[in-house]
Scaffold this motif. Structure first.
Motif, mmCIF file in Angstrom:
data_model
loop_
_atom_site.group_PDB
_atom_site.id
_atom_site.type_symbol
_atom_site.label_atom_id
_atom_site.label_comp_id
_atom_site.label_asym_id
_atom_site.label_seq_id
_atom_site.Cartn_x
_atom_site.Cartn_y
_atom_site.Cartn_z
ATOM 1 N N ASP A 58 0.843 -1.189 0.000
ATOM 2 C CA ASP A 58 0.000 0.000 0.000
ATOM 3 C C ASP A 58 0.883 1.246 0.000
ATOM 4 O OD1 ASP A 58 -2.776 -1.052 0.305
ATOM 5 O OD2 ASP A 58 -1.933 -1.931 2.129
ATOM 6 N N HIS A 59 0.848 1.989 -1.081
ATOM 7 C CA HIS A 59 1.634 3.226 -1.161
ATOM 8 C C HIS A 59 1.061 4.112 -2.253
ATOM 9 C CE1 HIS A 59 3.638 1.934 -4.906
ATOM 10 N NE2 HIS A 59 3.615 0.728 -4.365
ATOM 11 N N ASP A 60 1.388 5.395 -2.178
ATOM 12 C CA ASP A 60 0.981 6.384 -3.182
ATOM 13 C C ASP A 60 -0.530 6.409 -3.418
ATOM 14 O OD1 ASP A 60 3.569 7.437 -3.853
ATOM 15 O OD2 ASP A 60 4.001 5.543 -4.864
ATOM 16 N N GLN A 61 -1.308 6.119 -2.384
ATOM 17 C CA GLN A 61 -2.758 6.245 -2.514
ATOM 18 C C GLN A 61 -3.158 7.714 -2.471
ATOM 19 O OE1 GLN A 61 -5.098 3.842 0.098
ATOM 20 N NE2 GLN A 61 -4.096 1.931 -0.469
ATOM 21 N N SER B 200 -11.468 5.710 10.587
ATOM 22 C CA SER B 200 -10.475 4.686 10.245
ATOM 23 C C SER B 200 -9.265 4.801 11.153
ATOM 24 C CB SER B 200 -10.056 4.812 8.774
ATOM 25 O OG SER B 200 -9.443 6.073 8.540
ATOM 26 N N GLY B 201 -8.324 3.861 10.972
ATOM 27 C CA GLY B 201 -7.052 3.926 11.694
ATOM 28 C C GLY B 201 -7.222 3.963 13.197
ATOM 29 N N ILE B 202 -6.486 4.859 13.848
ATOM 30 C CA ILE B 202 -6.527 4.974 15.305
ATOM 31 C C ILE B 202 -7.925 5.341 15.784
ATOM 32 C CG2 ILE B 202 -5.685 6.329 17.269
ATOM 33 C CD1 ILE B 202 -2.952 6.432 15.863
ATOM 34 N N GLY B 203 -8.581 6.267 15.087
ATOM 35 C CA GLY B 203 -9.925 6.675 15.489
ATOM 36 C C GLY B 203 -10.905 5.521 15.501
ATOM 37 N N ARG B 204 -10.830 4.659 14.477
ATOM 38 C CA ARG B 204 -11.709 3.485 14.438
ATOM 39 C C ARG B 204 -11.428 2.561 15.622
ATOM 40 N NH1 ARG B 204 -12.076 -0.356 9.209
ATOM 41 N NH2 ARG B 204 -13.419 1.374 8.529
ATOM 42 N N ALA C 128 -8.834 14.212 14.677
ATOM 43 C CA ALA C 128 -8.746 14.568 13.260
ATOM 44 C C ALA C 128 -7.399 15.210 12.966
ATOM 45 C CB ALA C 128 -9.877 15.522 12.886
ATOM 46 N N ALA C 129 -6.838 14.912 11.794
ATOM 47 C CA ALA C 129 -5.527 15.471 11.435
ATOM 48 C C ALA C 129 -5.454 15.709 9.931
ATOM 49 C CB ALA C 129 -4.406 14.539 11.873
ATOM 50 N N TYR C 130 -4.603 16.638 9.556
ATOM 51 C CA TYR C 130 -4.388 16.982 8.152
ATOM 52 C C TYR C 130 -2.886 16.971 7.877
ATOM 53 C CZ TYR C 130 -4.938 19.498 3.711
ATOM 54 O OH TYR C 130 -4.922 19.869 2.388
ATOM 55 N N PHE C 131 -2.491 16.318 6.784
ATOM 56 C CA PHE C 131 -1.078 16.140 6.468
ATOM 57 C C PHE C 131 -0.666 16.826 5.174
ATOM 58 C CE2 PHE C 131 -2.625 12.475 8.774
ATOM 59 C CZ PHE C 131 -1.650 12.239 9.729
ATOM 60 N N GLU C 132 -1.603 17.034 4.267
ATOM 61 C CA GLU C 132 -1.249 17.520 2.935
ATOM 62 C C GLU C 132 -0.669 18.939 2.988
ATOM 63 O OE1 GLU C 132 -4.291 16.553 -0.174
ATOM 64 O OE2 GLU C 132 -5.375 15.845 1.590
ATOM 65 N N GLY C 133 0.136 19.256 1.994
ATOM 66 C CA GLY C 133 0.701 20.599 1.913
ATOM 67 C C GLY C 133 1.891 20.828 2.816
ATOM 68 N N TRP D 211 0.372 2.153 11.568
ATOM 69 C CA TRP D 211 -0.086 1.832 10.228
ATOM 70 C C TRP D 211 -1.542 2.277 10.058
ATOM 71 C CZ3 TRP D 211 1.394 1.552 5.661
ATOM 72 C CH2 TRP D 211 0.770 0.796 4.667
ATOM 73 N N THR D 212 -1.748 3.345 9.300
ATOM 74 C CA THR D 212 -3.070 3.920 9.083
ATOM 75 C C THR D 212 -3.216 4.301 7.612
ATOM 76 O OG1 THR D 212 -2.391 6.222 9.467
ATOM 77 C CG2 THR D 212 -2.976 4.924 11.420
ATOM 78 N N PRO D 213 -4.420 4.611 7.156
ATOM 79 C CA PRO D 213 -4.598 5.021 5.761
ATOM 80 C C PRO D 213 -3.755 6.224 5.362
ATOM 81 C CG PRO D 213 -6.712 4.464 6.717
ATOM 82 C CD PRO D 213 -5.717 4.431 7.847
ATOM 83 N N ALA D 214 -3.487 7.126 6.288
ATOM 84 C CA ALA D 214 -2.673 8.295 5.955
ATOM 85 C C ALA D 214 -1.266 7.897 5.524
ATOM 86 C CB ALA D 214 -2.601 9.246 7.150
ATOM 87 N N ILE D 215 -0.708 6.843 6.132
ATOM 88 C CA ILE D 215 0.643 6.404 5.777
ATOM 89 C C ILE D 215 0.649 5.775 4.380
ATOM 90 C CG2 ILE D 215 2.608 4.993 6.502
ATOM 91 C CD1 ILE D 215 1.808 7.350 8.378
#
Length: 290
Positions: A16-19, A57-61, A133-138, A231-235
């Motif tokens: 799983d990468h570059d999603q 998802s991830g930790i929140g789920r 909630a978190a934001y990583f983009e930019g 390991w979460t969808p953000a990674i």
């Protein structure tokens, strides 16, 4: 838990990468272990209501499921993946509890107010606010930073945490509830190429301690969990090379799974009556030298 099933080594995660950001758990081949199949509940949150932002998802789920297993009704806030949110609610309801799924943007005032109002009106009270909630983009190195992305990171990762707490406070005071903020070990160590994210999480730590001091006399505890590599969808939105080595720098030599951090959120909500202003690091052990 880690000795009860195989945990993937870093190289195994590379399927799983570059999603597309921000990532969807439903799209991952090697899905995060967040079903709490190894967790042993003890009825610690019976009658409580928890609100979890970034809970789809991830930790929140994993936190939502753990709380449901402990007897709490949960409300989860999501901003992107309806499929992931529906699956989280299904898993929580499978444990016999109510789960309210709320599509919202925590950076918008009207949405924050609606989140709290719907949670209390439909579930009856509010005992636990998990700002997750978190934001990583930019993000990036200093030359790569763009003002729009930088502002979005801070709006989501710290300003929304403060303003969510502000709206929730009257209800948390009624229940002598608690606030749990998700920070990051990058808040302590920094991270090259993640100036905005690391800085915003450093602000979460100071906010946690400052608010804990402010609210202690009002019966509301405030703590933070500092995840290391999980390991979460953000990674899975990262490059293949990044994913291949993700978690290899810890003493345990791998990334954590959401199931392995959810008990920390249970502890802070249910068992930590004399803890406030604490920063609880769950990292797999960072090495002192590479």
């Amino acid at each position: 838990m880690a000795d009860q099933e195989k945990r993937p080594a870093p190289a195994e995660l590379a399927v799983d990468h570059d999603q597309p950001a921000p990532g969807r758990e439903a799209d991952m081949q090697l899905k995060p272990d967040s079903d709490l199949s190894n967790y042993k509940p003890a009825c610690k949150l019976v009658g409580k209501v928890a609100l979890i932002t970034g809970g789809d998802s991830g930790i929140g789920r994993a936190v939502a499921i753990a709380y449901a297993m402990e007897g709490a009704d949960v409300a989860i806030v999501y901003n992107h993946s309806e499929d992931d949110a529906a699956e989280t609610c299904r898993l929580a309801e499978q444990r016999g509890r109510r789960c309210l799924s709320l599509l919202a943007d925590v950076t918008v005032k009207a949405d924050r107010e609606r989140i709290i109002e719907e949670t209390v009106s439909r579930l009856g009270r509010l005992d636990i606010l998990v700002n997750n909630a978190a934001y990583f983009e930019g993000d990036g190195t200093l030359p790569e930073l763009e003002e729009e992305g930088l502002r979005r990171v801070f709006d989501t990762n710290i300003i929304a945490y403060m303003l969510m707490a502000q709206v929730a406070l009257p209800y948390l005071e009624k229940t002598s509830g608690c606030i749990i903020n998700t920070s990051s070990t990058t808040s302590l160590l920094g991270k090259k190429g993640a100036l905005a994210y690391s800085s915003s999480k450093g602000a979460v730590n100071v906010f946690t301690k400052s608010l804990a001091d402010e609210l202690a006399s009002r019966g509301v505890r405030v703590n933070a969990v500092l995840p290391g590599p999980f390991w979460t969808p953000a990674i899975a939105t990262s490059s293949e090379e990044t994913v291949k080595t993700f978690g290899s720098f810890t003493m345990m030599g791998r990334a954590g799974q959401p199931e392995e951090i959810a008990p920390a959120y249970v502890f802070l909500a249910a068992d930590a009556s004399f803890m406030t202003g604490a920063l609880l690091e769950i990292s797999g052990g960072f090495k002192s030298v590479d």
